[in-house]
Design a protein around this motif. Sequence first.
Motif, PDB file in Angstrom:
ATOM      1  N   ILE A 252       0.837  -1.199   0.000  1.00  0.00           N
ATOM      2  CA  ILE A 252       0.000   0.000   0.000  1.00  0.00           C
ATOM      3  C   ILE A 252       0.870   1.247   0.000  1.00  0.00           C
ATOM      4  N   VAL A 253       1.890   1.253   0.858  1.00  0.00           N
ATOM      5  CA  VAL A 253       2.814   2.384   0.933  1.00  0.00           C
ATOM      6  C   VAL A 253       3.564   2.532  -0.388  1.00  0.00           C
ATOM      7  N   HIS A 254       3.977   1.420  -0.961  1.00  0.00           N
ATOM      8  CA  HIS A 254       4.715   1.433  -2.228  1.00  0.00           C
ATOM      9  C   HIS A 254       3.863   2.029  -3.356  1.00  0.00           C
ATOM     10  N   LEU A 255       2.609   1.615  -3.435  1.00  0.00           N
ATOM     11  CA  LEU A 255       1.734   2.135  -4.497  1.00  0.00           C
ATOM     12  C   LEU A 255       1.476   3.624  -4.326  1.00  0.00           C
ATOM     13  N   GLU A 256       1.369   4.067  -3.087  1.00  0.00           N
ATOM     14  CA  GLU A 256       1.151   5.492  -2.843  1.00  0.00           C
ATOM     15  C   GLU A 256       2.407   6.297  -3.154  1.00  0.00           C
ATOM     16  N   ARG A 257       3.566   5.801  -2.721  1.00  0.00           N
ATOM     17  CA  ARG A 257       4.811   6.556  -2.859  1.00  0.00           C
ATOM     18  C   ARG A 257       5.374   6.502  -4.270  1.00  0.00           C
ATOM     19  N   VAL A 258       5.400   5.304  -4.859  1.00  0.00           N
ATOM     20  CA  VAL A 258       6.041   5.126  -6.161  1.00  0.00           C
ATOM     21  C   VAL A 258       5.033   5.245  -7.311  1.00  0.00           C
ATOM     22  N   GLY A 259       3.841   4.705  -7.104  1.00  0.00           N
ATOM     23  CA  GLY A 259       2.853   4.706  -8.178  1.00  0.00           C
ATOM     24  C   GLY A 259       1.967   5.934  -8.219  1.00  0.00           C
TER      25      GLY A 259
END
Length: 400
Positions: A252-259
């Motif tokens: 979830i954090v990855h999708l928010e930060r990177v995506g």
Amino acid sequence: MSAVLVVNSGSSSLKYQLIEMAGERVLATGLIERIGEATGLAAHKNLEYEPAEFRRDDERIADHAAAFNLMLANFAEHGPNLAEHPVIAVGHRVVHGGKRFFEATVVTDLVKINIQDLAELAPLHNPANLEGIEAAQVAFPGVPHVVVFDTAFHATLPPEAYSYAIDATLAARYRIRRYGFHGTSHKYVSERAAEFLGSAPEQLNQIILHLGNGASATAIRAGKSVDTSMGFTPLEGLVMGTRSGDIDPAIIVHLERVGGFSYADIDTMLNRKSGLLGLSGVADMRDLQERAEAGDAVSTAALGVYLHRLRGYIGNYYVNLGHVDSIVFTGGVGENSALVRSRALAGLGRLGIEIDEELNELRGSEPRLISTPQSEVAVLVVPTNEELEIARQTLGAIEG
């Protein structure tokens, strides 16, 4: 002769059943949809005298109060006659009872305040459930109303099962813990399975697999839920039709930060665009199996993910229970997919689990055994009946 009206109010829908409690017979069923939209839909079926279902879609249904008025009009016009089958109580399904409600409860003003407060934990469900309760109290002012909570059966989870390994103060402040859902179904099915096996629920350790578009597994020791796959929300656990089930929360954090995804986008993706739909493009297990059997590699892989997760939970609960007397399949997939049942338990002979493949292929509307005589663990298919369970608990609440 007296009846219980079972009500399930959604944000834009109202489902109901009228159940004659003397013989536990369903007298009528109905569904009203698109409440608040330009054109509503309604279906009503009188199982006593009019086997054909009556449908109408020619008028706007403004709110839940209008939906209950339409329901009463359908009873008056198409039966059964409520004067001949008087409603002695109305039972309401409510999704979230938090830690406050662990049994069927007669509705009072304080109960409604608590349901509203718990809307923080179920914002899509509890407000709609409460609207239905208040509209039903106007439509049926002279009878008790009872709430039956999806979470209540799991109130017996021990701390090691309901606690998440996060800061304990933070968890307490924001009421973060495993609550579990589908409790009404798990309770009904576990008790029905025990009855079929000629035992009291307190004498059995069971694993109940409620497999449908939403899916959950529950470990039951001596009639009490001790672990369950759904958690703080119904998103956790098994792979479902459109829900992801378990994922690494860092995604979830990855999708928010990177995506660049918003949290609202991620919430929609995980609940509505994941699971079988996300893996294969179809959410219905029947479609997935058909494609997999035709040789579609994507569907075959998706089915593999679904079964891998399911087998993992079965193994987890087997170990934690110590011994298992029965494994029970229910829900649309659990009751109808011989392939899922077979592959979920394949190769577990050393654990005392053996399916009779011929019995497994049979269909039926009654509880049935699908394990071999040599199987130490009884494997059953038990159709769920959440409406009847709500009616029973409703009757128990007003009589007890």
